[in-house]
Design a protein around this motif. Structure first.
Motif: not given
Length: 540
Positions: A338-340, A350-354, A366-371
């Motif tokens: 959600r934060f990403q 969106t922002i990266g995880r690693f 409008a999605g809930e999480r990055p694709e």
């Protein structure tokens, strides 16, 4: 004569039985199946070594070295071969068996990941050069001598986990014999012991260098090696996750762990209303808030008052750049996806995880999480292509076996997360090997531990590392042996050239200290390693 005649009779009587026991001719289908199986590319039982020469210049000094790509055969107590572990070693020319030159064993995590990430990107004599947090351009890639290599301080061995890379079980051994917290640590212990025996490195100062899940492996491995007679000089923990217990659903600690990383990320992307001049300032504010008002608010659960909820949400908004309304609708608990998705939603990014410095664009804003993970997409192709070319054409290791990018890609992947903790602490269903590392440090007062962290690592947040290592319950005499450094980077901190240079300086000082401590016979009383953004520190 009678004896000879009797023997003939016996032979004649036995002849039909022999004929009846003879295996019937194989069918065409069976012959074809055997032919196909014989053509499979298998890991060698006999240990392989492919050697090549190279040289790298560090600080104006030319360092000639030997690169060895090969395999180590792991065996059980009866001597039966159980697995073949692939490795690449870099040794300074002139190093002989019995040397007192340090040696370091490197590995990535996963679990189930091979070690080409650390190998290609960090401290080997050759390195894939990386730069800005953006997609690395397609081939040709910038690969060459690494002025930040650790070869001036230590020989290096990069090990691939069983089932990953070119490492495989042998014979009738099942993957499950290696796919587990303790099973995996046992395999690495056997490989390191075998390498030390084969190449005469028992008298060398020895170090472990693990990244990500590799840090959890290091906790168990440090204890296992010590228990088998190999006391270590040091352990480097890069982007740590030592305790998986906190990641169980329903526990609030994971939200506390992430808050300072969210703050650092919001600072980097300029999403804060009163942005301080440096990231360390906002991180410390988030730390203080996390262990104070935020921890207290989460502990109250649904019984928190409306006034306190509003107050906490407002302060969180100031720290992490999300709206108070969004934070309250999430019950003050912001999951990473959600934060990403939410931080840069207004710009459809969106922002990266690693590495949260990287940004990506989804098809659905409008999605809930990055694709996808933009920070992974940006580098993977370059690392895979560079290693594939280097291992075959420079190191000269040629095989028809595919280099597995993850053991998870193979059939039979199931990981056993149970861990048998030391000192009769019992079985853990969610492993915490910080307790293993603490046991090793208590027994060995010279064991040095360096925790290296990226501000923008969202896979293994640094505040979670501080919590894990800060609860090892070390005595005051052992606490100076544990040090922390921080860098303006993500999970693979060495991707940032600025961070890599700082890591090299910190590691050089740390290696010198770790070796001198053991040689002097005097345990240290104060840390001496610097950090890129603030002094080395032990968390409260």
């Amino acid at each position: 004569m009678r004896f000879g005649f009797a023997a003939l009779l016996l032979a004649a009587a036995a002849a039909p039985t022999v004929a009846q026991d003879r295996k019937p001719p194989a069918s065409n289908a069976e012959l074809q199946k055997e032919k196909i199986e014989a053509a499979y590319a298998n890991a060698p039982v006999e240990e392989r070594e492919e050697r090549s020469k190279g040289a790298v210049t560090v600080g104006g000094q030319r360092l000639p070295y030997t690169a060895t790509a090969g395999t180590l055969t792991l065996r059980d107590l009866e001597g039966k071969p159980t697995a073949s572990m692939f490795y690449t070693a870099y040794t300074l020319d002139g190093t002989k068996p019995g040397t007192k030159r340090p040696i370091t064993f490197f590995y990535n995590g996963g679990p189930g990941s091979p070690t080409f990430w650390l190998h290609m990107g960090s401290f080997a004599p050759m390195r894939l050069r990386t730069g800005n947090p953006e997609f690395i351009r397609p081939a040709p890639y910038d690969f060459g001598p690494n002025p930040y290599t650790l070869l001036d301080k230590t020989d290096m061995v990069f090990l691939d986990a069983i089932g990953a890379g070119y490492s495989r079980p042998l014979g009738d051994m099942k993957p499950s014999a290696f796919y587990g917290t303790d099973e995996d640590a046992d395999a690495f212990a056997k490989a390191i012991l075998r390498y030390a025996t084969k190449f005469g490195r028992w008298n060398s100062p020895k170090f472990l260098f693990g990244e990500s899940y590799g840090t959890l492996r290091s906790g168990a491995l440090a204890y296992q090696l010590q228990d088998r007679g190999m006391a270590l000089n040091g352990v480097v923990l890069l982007s740590s996750i030592m305790n998986y217990g906190y990641r169980q659903p329903g526990l609030d600690q994971v939200y506390l762990n992430y808050l300072p990383s969210y703050a650092a990320t919001a600072w980097y992307h300029n999403r804060l209303p009163n942005r301080p001049a440096d990231v360390a300032t906002i991180v410390q504010q988030a730390r203080d808030f996390a262990v104070g008002p935020y921890m207290s608010a989460l502990a109250k659960g649904q019984d928190i008052s409306d006034a306190e909820r509003d107050q906490v949400a407002t302060r969180m908004s100031q720290l992490i750049g999300l709206s108070p309304d969004f934070i309250k609708r999430a019950n003050l608990r912001i999951d990473l996806p959600r934060f990403q998705k939410e931080l840069l939603r207004g710009s459809r990014q969106t922002i990266g995880r690693f590495d949260s410095r990287y940004t990506g664009t989804d098809s659905d804003a409008a999605g809930e999480r990055p694709e996808t993970d933009a920070s992974s997409d940006a580098i993977s192709g370059a690392f895979i292509a560079t290693f594939s070319d280097y291992v075959t054409h420079t190191l000269g290791y040629k095989t028809d076996m595919p280099y597995r990018l993850s053991a998870r890609d193979a059939a039979g992947w199931t990981w056993n997360w149970q861990h048998d903790a030391p000192n009769r602490m019992g079985k853990q269903n969610n492993p915490n090997t910080a307790v293993d590392l603490a046991a090793a440090m208590r027994a060995n007062p010279y064991l040095q531990v360096l925790s290296m962290n990226g501000w923008y690592d969202m896979a293994t947040p640094f505040f979670g590392t501080e919590n894990d290592l800060g609860h090892m319950m070390l005595e005051p005499a052992q606490r100076p042996n544990l040090q922390f450094t921080y860098y303006p980077a993500g999970h693979m901190a060495y991707l940032n050239p600025e961070a890599l240079a700082a890591m090299k300086r910190d590691l050089s000082a740390w290696y010198d200290r770790a070796v001198s401590v053991a040689r002097s016979g005097t345990p240290p009383v104060a840390p001496s390693v610097g950090a890129s953004e603030g002094p080395a520190q032990t968390p409260n």
